[in-house]
Scaffold this active site. Structure first.
Site, PDB file in Angstrom:
ATOM      1  CE1 TYR A   1     -38.132 -20.565-101.166  1.00 56.22           C
ATOM      2  CE2 TYR A   1     -39.393 -18.759-102.113  1.00 56.22           C
ATOM      3  CZ  TYR A   1     -38.430 -19.217-101.239  1.00 56.22           C
ATOM      4  OH  TYR A   1     -37.779 -18.351-100.434  1.00 56.22           O
TER       5      TYR A   1
ATOM      6  CD  GLU B   1     -39.266 -24.196 -98.336  1.00 58.78           C
ATOM      7  OE1 GLU B   1     -40.120 -24.775 -97.629  1.00 58.78           O
ATOM      8  OE2 GLU B   1     -38.909 -23.026 -98.149  1.00 58.78           O
TER       9      GLU B   1
ATOM     10  CG  ASP C   1     -13.887 -28.646 -98.077  1.00 62.33           C
ATOM     11  OD1 ASP C   1     -14.006 -28.504 -99.310  1.00 62.33           O
ATOM     12  OD2 ASP C   1     -14.108 -27.726 -97.259  1.00 62.33           O
TER      13      ASP C   1
ATOM     14  CB  THR D   1     -17.370 -25.106-104.066  1.00 58.50           C
ATOM     15  OG1 THR D   1     -16.020 -25.183-104.477  1.00 58.50           O
ATOM     16  CG2 THR D   1     -17.463 -24.752-102.597  1.00 58.50           C
TER      17      THR D   1
ATOM     18  CE  LYS E   1     -13.489 -22.342-103.591  1.00 55.51           C
ATOM     19  NZ  LYS E   1     -14.503 -22.863-102.669  1.00 55.51           N
TER      20      LYS E   1
ATOM     21  NE  ARG F   1     -19.928 -17.509-106.004  1.00 56.47           N
ATOM     22  CZ  ARG F   1     -18.642 -17.426-106.340  1.00 56.47           C
ATOM     23  NH1 ARG F   1     -18.294 -17.176-107.575  1.00 56.47           N
ATOM     24  NH2 ARG F   1     -17.699 -17.590-105.430  1.00 56.47           N
TER      25      ARG F   1
HETATM   26  N1  DSN Z   1     -12.879 -18.348-100.476  1.00 57.15           N
HETATM   27  C1  DSN Z   1     -12.493 -19.639-100.971  1.00 57.15           C
HETATM   28  C2  DSN Z   1     -11.073 -19.655-101.387  1.00 57.15           C
HETATM   29  O1  DSN Z   1     -10.662 -18.701-101.999  1.00 57.15           O
HETATM   30  O2  DSN Z   1     -10.363 -20.593-101.124  1.00 57.15           O
HETATM   31  C3  DSN Z   1     -12.804 -20.696-100.022  1.00 57.15           C
HETATM   32  O3  DSN Z   1     -13.989 -20.477 -99.387  1.00 57.15           O
END
Ligand code: DSN
Length: 542
Positions: free
Chosen positions: A57, A59, A235, A261, A264, A270
């Site tokens: 942990y 925090e 975003d 994120t 991707k 993740r």
């Molecule tokens: N689930 C993602 C996507 O496929 O675009 C976005 O959160």
């Protein structure tokens, strides 16, 4: 002394879960995955994720000064450890001396990766603790808004995201959401967005999308936000890798907050990264993520992130992102040439959509996005159904969404991307959608596909997947980190016969047995019932 450490490998301790991990790896090896939000993380990132940092942990945050330290200073362990022993720190736990270093490195490297528009790494405040994109956006709302404030983002049906004010998401329940859409040409109309903003005076304007396939004009959004006194959140979850590589314009320093994120197009673990060039907003965001939104961060993810941002600064990464866009553009062009409509008129990023309603059956029934996605999955191409402009509900999308990050990682170039688009087009155009009356659900859509077209497509996909000039050998180090070689598996000669045995085998085996010529062999995996009911064992046959 007793030993409660449950020693032994996953395979030894839980064969069922081990098998699942291996057949999932095998699926990723065999199929061409075109979900735009998916990619394969380097094995080294996965190694970082299973490191000892998983156990602790932490925090709180590393010291504020570490934002401005060099990598060498962060990694100067004697200095840092002396400092750690002597002084208090902003964490709530002890035992975080190395967690501090790994989080500070992840922040530093993220800032280096995203430095752009005249802003250096030292100008960018980074938070790497949000667990994923949705929680990261929620933290931004918490940092900058009060419940009931107005937020404005792109309509989900036109390519926006759930967490941009959808009524089924917390963002749409706690805040007043107003949505802009695309115009008759399926493009953003900045004047219409401005007028809507002037009318509703949002406190937060959001740009950045999940299926709208053009990079927004960040400066135009800034102007609109300034005119109505709104914060601007960009975003870039989907295009994080593209922005990091500098192959598309960056919103850094233009937006108040940039959220991406990390799993991707960034190909990392993740997670999510929140960035701002404003010190006051940085403080609010840190508080909103922890303790506002979540407790302990995932320290092992920091290790994976630090590596991801190191790799994202390489020439190889830039080449990958550049090729990813070229491949998406090539596919969009090829689909259009084949008579399939590409919503939004094309792409300049890593993703594109196909309007499946271009395929109409004799009775006027249109192919649905869901049908198309299911058929493509069987030939070995994984896509997702998606709404496109004109759809009335997220439950009945007419489109499919495709992305090129993963196939580009596998070595695809424009030529192979066009071949892939052709194979997909062959199958979709060979679909014969029609309506049937069912007892329980009334009129339902069905689609038939010509078997020869379907089977040919399957063979071609297999060839494409195997032939992209990469070592596809399923070994521990080979793509895609799939190493299920069960030496103890049952082997032998089985005589199988029956009227449709080739078709049955072709369906159940992982390889393409229909391509097998008389007297030749092929390595494959096949699920066979084991002694225990409901369980499957995997064996290799030749
Ligand atoms: N689930 C993602 C996507 O496929 O675009 C976005 O959160």
């Amino acid at each position: 002394m007793s030993d409660y450490l449950f020693r032994g490998s996953l395979e030894k301790l839980d064969k069922d879960i081990f098998d699942l991990t291996q057949i999932e790896a095998e699926r990723q090896y065999r199929k061409l995955i075109m979900i735009p939000s998916e990619s394969t993380a380097p094995m080294a990132v996965r190694e970082a994720l299973m490191s000892a940092f998983q156990n602790i942990y932490a925090e709180g945050y590393p010291s504020e000064e570490s934002r401005w330290m060099s990598e060498e200073e962060i990694l100067d362990h004697p200095m840092r450890l002396a400092d750690y022993r002597r002084n208090g720190d902003p964490r709530y736990y002890k035992g975080v001396e190395y967690a501090d270093a790994v989080e500070a490195l992840a922040r530093k490297r993220a800032a280096q990766t995203f430095a752009a528009n005249g802003f250096t790494a030292n100008d960018i405040y980074v938070n790497v603790q949000a667990l994923s994109g949705g929680p990261a956006n929620n933290a931004v709302y918490q940092a900058l808004l009060n419940i009931g404030d107005t937020v404005m983002g792109l309509d989900l049906l036109h390519g926006g995201h759930l967490s941009h004010g959808s009524p089924v998401n917390r963002s749409g329940k706690w805040f007043k959401a107003v949505h802009y859409g695309v115009d008759a040409n399926e493009k953003l109309d900045y004047e219409a967005i401005r007028q809507l903003a002037l009318e509703h005076k949002p406190k937060l304007l959001i740009a950045g999308y999940s299926s709208y396939s053009w990079i927004p004009d960040w400066k135009k959004f800034r102007e609109i936000a300034d005119e109505v006194g709104a914060y601007l959140l960009t975003d870039i979850s989907h295009i994080g890798g593209l922005v990091a590589a500098g192959v598309v314009p960056s919103p850094i320093g233009i937006a108040d907050v940039v959220m991406s994120t990390t799993h991707k197009s960034l190909d990392g673990p993740r997670g999510a990264v929140l960035m701002t060039t404003k010190a006051d907003i940085a403080k609010k965001i840190d508080k909103a993520v922890f303790p506002g939104e979540q407790g302990g961060p995932h320290v092992n993810v920091f290790a994976g992130l630090a590596l991801t941002f190191k790799l994202a600064q390489t020439k190889q990464f830039k080449k990958l992102q550049d090729q990813t866009i070229k491949n998406a553009v090539a596919m969009a062009d090829q689909f259009t040439k084949r008579g399939l409509r590409v919503p939004f008129g094309g792409t300049n990023c890593h993703m594109l959509n196909v309007d499946c309603s271009s395929v109409v059956g004799e009775d006027g029934t249109k192919l649905s996005g869901d049908q198309a996605a299911r058929i493509l999955d069987i030939i070995g191409v994984v896509v997702n159904r998606n709404t496109i402009p004109g759809d009335k509900s997220a439950a009945a999308p007419s489109g499919i969404r495709l992305g090129t990050p993963w196939i580009t990682q596998r070595g695809f170039n424009e030529k192979q991307s066009r071949q892939l688009a052709d194979i997909i087009a062959d199958v979709l155009l060979a679909c014969a959608p029609h309506a049937v009356d069912t007892v329980r659900k009334g009129k339902q859509r069905r689609a038939k596909v010509d078997f020869k077209v379907f089977n040919d497509a399957k063979l071609k996909i297999r060839k494409l997947a195997m032939g992209a000039g990469i070592d596809f050998k399923p070994t521990k180090t080979g793509y895609p980190h799939f190493y299920y070689i069960d030496d103890k598996a049952t082997t032998g000669v089985f005589e199988l016969n029956g009227q449709r045995i080739r078709q049955v085998l072709d369906y159940v085996a992982s390889s393409d047995l229909s391509a097998l010529k008389k007297g030749k062999t092929q390595v494959t995996s096949i699920a066979t019932p084991a002694k225990k009911p409901g369980r499957a064992v995997w064996s290799k046959v030749c």
